[in-house]
Design an enzyme around this catalytic site. Structure first.
Site, PDB file in Angstrom:
ATOM      1  N   ARG A 138       0.860  -1.180   0.000  1.00 20.25           N
ATOM      2  CA  ARG A 138       0.000   0.000   0.000  1.00 20.25           C
ATOM      3  C   ARG A 138       0.898   1.232   0.000  1.00 20.25           C
ATOM      4  NH1 ARG A 138      -1.962  -3.739   3.622  1.00 20.25           N
ATOM      5  NH2 ARG A 138      -4.082  -4.518   3.213  1.00 20.25           N
ATOM      6  N   LYS A 163      -1.702  -2.781   7.625  1.00 22.06           N
ATOM      7  CA  LYS A 163      -3.129  -2.743   7.948  1.00 22.06           C
ATOM      8  C   LYS A 163      -3.442  -3.816   8.984  1.00 22.06           C
ATOM      9  CE  LYS A 163      -7.641  -2.388   5.708  1.00 22.06           C
ATOM     10  NZ  LYS A 163      -8.366  -2.413   4.417  1.00 22.06           N
ATOM     11  N   HIS A 269      -3.254   2.763  -5.482  1.00 24.25           N
ATOM     12  CA  HIS A 269      -3.750   1.419  -5.157  1.00 24.25           C
ATOM     13  C   HIS A 269      -3.918   0.548  -6.399  1.00 24.25           C
ATOM     14  CE1 HIS A 269      -4.812  -0.628  -1.486  1.00 24.25           C
ATOM     15  NE2 HIS A 269      -5.812  -1.244  -2.087  1.00 24.25           N
ATOM     16  N   ARG A 272      -1.099  -1.844  -6.720  1.00 26.63           N
ATOM     17  CA  ARG A 272      -1.233  -3.035  -5.861  1.00 26.63           C
ATOM     18  C   ARG A 272      -2.158  -4.060  -6.523  1.00 26.63           C
ATOM     19  NH1 ARG A 272      -1.068  -4.774  -0.355  1.00 26.63           N
ATOM     20  NH2 ARG A 272      -3.039  -5.586   0.452  1.00 26.63           N
ATOM     21  N   HIS A 295      -3.405 -10.061   3.189  1.00 27.67           N
ATOM     22  CA  HIS A 295      -4.844 -10.221   3.370  1.00 27.67           C
ATOM     23  C   HIS A 295      -5.135 -11.232   4.474  1.00 27.67           C
ATOM     24  CE1 HIS A 295      -5.838  -8.778  -0.989  1.00 27.67           C
ATOM     25  NE2 HIS A 295      -5.677  -7.780  -0.144  1.00 27.67           N
ATOM     26  N   TYR A 304      -9.172 -10.915  -7.383  1.00 24.67           N
ATOM     27  CA  TYR A 304      -8.271 -10.771  -8.525  1.00 24.67           C
ATOM     28  C   TYR A 304      -8.432 -11.922  -9.519  1.00 24.67           C
ATOM     29  CZ  TYR A 304      -6.275  -7.240  -5.525  1.00 24.67           C
ATOM     30  OH  TYR A 304      -6.120  -6.136  -4.722  1.00 24.67           O
TER      31      TYR A 304
END
Length: 322
Positions: A138, A163, A269, A272, A295, A304
């Site tokens: 990020r 995150k 973003h 990414r 994640h 994706y």
């Protein structure tokens, strides 16, 4: 008599004690302020679930905010009640909630990435864009990288407090290592000059700054992408060299996208998203991509796969068969 701090100042103090980020602090304070103003400056002590429900419904219906925006507002108000007022916010389950739209991530092709990099004139910003696409970080994670987080021997980057306040490791592309080393040489010269001028310090999380008071003056704790000029820390008031401003990177990226003629909604973003999609295209397993992106759930990474299997890319239109 002692003057009791204003409510929003109390909230700011609690947010800092709990080590929330400066961005979250600003956002929560603004939502608490909007909640109070919406109810004609009534003190939250005199309100509860019905007033919260009314405010959330207003956000969804009149202001038509996104679901993530409404959730942030709710989190800020609940934080105010639970951690500042030490009250139960009450029942607000009947509030109308903003719908969470199902959107496909914006993914750039490899050709578009190449054009984008060619149109980035400033060396530092071009390197940041390469880092974002080459590592899947990020933007804020990239800008917060410290010298000690870069491992050229193992070709890895360690991302600290990402995150969810989680650490992870991602790949450091060989393609940018020489450019990154040259960049760090320039940063080191700037750092040495700051030392000579008696002006050197960098922001550190509270726990580290207390345990290692001199760490902020050490090379390994400096940012990989420091700002060109010192600025005042909004919390402590100390003048120090911070990292590059995120909005500046996005501005340079959008300029490059216009020069390249890319007709897509570009943001940092997107790089990414492109990193993840191109890895899957090359045969990397989804579990590995999940680990690299950080994640928590595999379902987040699976979006994706839809980019790979988009029906519009494989179907031949009947118009083309005429």
């Amino acid at each position: 008599m002692t003057n009791k701090p204003r409510l929003l100042d109390q909230m700011k103090e609690v947010l800092r004690l709990k080590h929330y980020s400066i961005h979250t602090e600003h956002a929560y304070i603004q939502w608490a302020k909007q909640f109070i103003l919406f109810h004609n400056k009534r003190h939250p002590n005199t309100m509860g679930g019905p007033e919260i429900k009314q405010f959330l419904t207003h956000l969804a219906v009149q202001r038509q905010v996104a679901s993530s925006t409404q959730n942030q507002a709710l989190n800020a108000i609940v934080f105010l009640y639970k951690h500042v007022l030490h009250q139960d916010p009450g029942d607000f389950t009947g509030a109308l909630r903003a719908k969470r739209p199902e959107r496909m991530p914006v993914v750039l092709t490899k050709g578009e990435i190449h054009l984008l990099l060619q149109c980035l004139e400033k060396t530092q910003y071009r390197l940041i864009i390469k880092m974002l696409y080459g590592t899947g970080m990020r933007l804020i994670e990239c800008l917060r990288l410290r010298i000690q987080d870069v491992d050229f021997i193992q070709s890895i980057l360690t991302i600290r407090a990402g995150k969810g306040d989680k650490d992870r490791v991602t790949v450091l592309p060989e393609n940018i290592q020489r450019e990154l080393k040259e960049h760090l040489q320039r940063v080191r010269r700037q750092f040495d000059q700051d030392v000579q001028d008696g002006f050197v310090d960098v922001y550190l999380p509270n726990a580290i700054s207390r345990k290692y008071p001199q760490a902020g003056k050490q090379w390994i704790w400096q940012y990989v992408f420091p700002a060109a000029h010192p600025s005042k820390d909004p919390r402590s008031g100390i003048v120090r060299r911070h990292h590059v401003y995120a909005k500046t990177v996005n501005r340079e990226l959008k300029k490059a996208a216009q020069l390249a003629g890319i007709q897509k909604r570009i943001s940092a973003h997107c790089l990414r998203h492109s990193f993840a999609t191109h890895l899957l295209e090359s045969g990397t397993t989804i579990n590995v991509v999940q680990e690299l992106l950080g994640h928590k759930s595999i379902e987040t990474t699976q979006i994706y796969l839809h980019c790979l299997n988009s029906p519009g890319q494989s179907v031949i239109s009947p118009l083309d068969r005429l």
